[in-house]
Design an enzyme around this catalytic site. Structure first.
Site, mmCIF file in Angstrom:
data_model
loop_
_atom_site.group_PDB
_atom_site.id
_atom_site.type_symbol
_atom_site.label_atom_id
_atom_site.label_comp_id
_atom_site.label_asym_id
_atom_site.label_seq_id
_atom_site.Cartn_x
_atom_site.Cartn_y
_atom_site.Cartn_z
ATOM 1 N N LYS A 109 -44.336 47.414 101.234
ATOM 2 C CA LYS A 109 -44.186 46.436 100.165
ATOM 3 C C LYS A 109 -43.347 46.960 99.001
ATOM 4 C CE LYS A 109 -48.202 43.718 101.318
ATOM 5 N NZ LYS A 109 -49.030 44.487 102.252
HETATM 6 C C1 LIG Z 1 -49.433 43.883 103.406
HETATM 7 C C2 LIG Z 1 -49.629 44.799 104.554
HETATM 8 C C3 LIG Z 1 -49.604 44.320 105.871
HETATM 9 C C4 LIG Z 1 -49.445 42.852 106.196
HETATM 10 O O1 LIG Z 1 -48.153 42.380 105.906
HETATM 11 P P1 LIG Z 1 -47.901 40.798 105.834
HETATM 12 O O2 LIG Z 1 -46.472 40.646 105.421
HETATM 13 O O3 LIG Z 1 -48.840 40.271 104.803
HETATM 14 O O4 LIG Z 1 -48.183 40.258 107.192
HETATM 15 C C5 LIG Z 1 -49.720 45.222 106.907
HETATM 16 N N1 LIG Z 1 -49.908 46.545 106.661
HETATM 17 C C6 LIG Z 1 -49.950 47.033 105.408
HETATM 18 C C7 LIG Z 1 -50.179 48.479 105.215
HETATM 19 C C8 LIG Z 1 -49.798 46.195 104.316
HETATM 20 O O5 LIG Z 1 -49.845 46.683 103.090
#
Ligand SMILES: *Cc1c(COP(=O)(O)O)cnc(C)c1O
Length: 434
Positions: A109
């Protein structure tokens, strides 16, 4: 190119990139979506290894920014966003981990949050009178990435809602210890309660003057840059393997939706797997064609504890809501915590690779697909560093993980949060800021 709300028809598209980023969600509650997706020049993809990661990112994103940020500034934003690497690491024959955790908060993210923060900073540069508030719900990793990405950005306050007791200690520290323009609200509830409050806040007439925007993957500036690293994996593997399959550990389905967008732009991918934990709304839908959102359940892959994934409507739209077209390229499977722990053990024992619980779910997704499709090569997304889930990983593997620099910098800091339990509490907090 313009954006339209998925609650409207394409012909209504008249929203600029800037408006879409600043508003986050359309006034009618719909998610913004581009009215046109132009594939990249096939020779660019064919020769992709001749381009740097930054050049690739620029080629991918420029049509969606639509000239609203001049090329020079957009290139600077990309350079600041991509301050770390995206290696594919071989885990076993025909299985790779795409490591997305080398950034400041050690989860994928960071890419979207850093890009969005800088776009918002660009659009806000000349608006001295207008303070924007980024309101964001987190199931774990979004909060830290957004807090770090937006720290000190002028004209932007950040308010993060997280479910009390349902994020890991390190995740909590990452979002509650920065101070400055970042505030953490600790919600007595689950992630979906946080997300519902955020959605309600955008629609509440009494909060209209607050200039609220979202930094969840519903925001196009967070969602779209996630296309970049699917291209980077392809760049690294294209001369060694054909028939690449991506297995994406999924919660709100923003990451995998970006992967499918990358495919729309021309990236050669054989199949996408959305691997989930027991929050299985989409796997059930793929079996029954009934979409029945549920309350989220707590798991060891907590960043995916989502019962009503926001971005699934975008995925359906990418296939013109045609179920057969969707199921030809996309499948979805769910795994329990004990299956995930077994996977972490197996990967470590057989190959010496330490995966985190989310990556473990992604690995399982590909292994199941591989049984019927042995000719393919799988890339599972390692979406967070295992050290972020220290207790689970150390216990499962019976090892001690070295603490990374990124974690050392927050672990001893004092947590500061404000406890809330209802939407009224959230409103009172926002209005009390003057
Ligand atoms: C947010 C997150 C996900 C899920 O991603 P999405 O885009 O919401 O499907 C998976 N793994 C980790 C470590 C995350 O932080």
């Amino acid at each position: 190119m313009k954006y339209y709300s998925l609650n409207q028809i394409k012909a209504t598209a008249n929203t600029s990139f800037e408006q879409a980023v600043i508003q986050g969600i359309a006034p009618d509650k719909g998610l913004y979506f581009p009215n046109e997706i132009r594939p990249l020049d096939p020779s660019f993809i064919k020769n992709i290894e001749q381009y740097s990661d930054q050049e690739i990112a620029f080629e991918i994103i420029k049509q969606f920014v639509n000239g609203e940020i001049p090329d020079k500034e957009l290139k600077e934003i990309i350079a600041e966003t991509l301050c770390f690497d995206f290696p594919t690491v071989k885990v076993e024959a025909n299985v790779y981990a795409l490591e997305l955790f080398h950034g400041p908060t050690m989860a994928f993210k960071d890419v979207g949050a850093r890009f969005m923060a800088r776009c918002l900073g660009y659009f806000n540069k000349n608006k001295t009178d207008q303070q924007v508030t980024v309101l964001v719900a987190t199931s774990g990793d979004t909060g830290g990435a957004v807090a770090s990405g937006f720290l000190g950005v002028k004209g932007v306050d950040v308010v993060i809602l997280y479910p009390s007791g349902k994020v890991s200690d390190i995740q909590e520290k990452q979002l509650t210890t920065l101070g400055q323009n970042i505030v953490a609200l600790e919600v007595d509830g689950v992630f979906d309660d946080c997300q519902d409050m955020v959605k309600a806040a955008f629609l509440d007439p009494e909060l209209k003057d607050q200039n609220l925007t979202s930094a969840n993957s519903i925001n196009v500036a967070r969602w779209l840059p996630q296309m970049f690293y699917f291209f980077y994996a392809y760049k690294q593997l294209k001369n060694k393997h054909k028939d690449l399959v991506f297995s994406v550990p999924s919660g709100n389905f923003g990451n995998i939706c970006a992967g499918i967008m990358a495919h729309k732009l021309g990236l050669p991918v054989k199949h996408f797997i959305a691997a989930t934990n027991i929050n299985d709304t989409v796997p059930v839908y793929m079996n029954t064609q009934k979409y029945e959102p549920k309350a989220s359940k707590q798991t060891i892959s907590n960043a995916m504890d989502v019962g009503n994934p926001s971005n699934f409507v975008r995925i359906q739209n990418l296939f013109d809501n045609d179920f057969n077209a969707l199921s030809a390229l996309f499948s979805s499977e769910s795994y329990t915590d004990s299956q995930t722990i077994e996977a972490l053990k197996k990967i470590y024992k057989n190959n010496g690779y330490i995966a985190d619980p989310h990556g473990g779910v992604g690995y399982l997704g590909f292994k199941k697909y591989q049984e019927k499709n042995p000719e393919t090569t799988g890339v599972f997304l390692e979406t967070a560093h295992p050290v972020k889930f220290l207790d689970t990983v150390e216990k499962a593997l019976d090892i001690t993980l070295p603490i990374t620099e990124q974690i050392k910098s927050v672990i001893d800091k004092e947590k500061t949060s404000i406890a809330i339990s209802t939407f009224e509490d959230l409103k009172n907090y926002l209005n009390s800021r003057g």
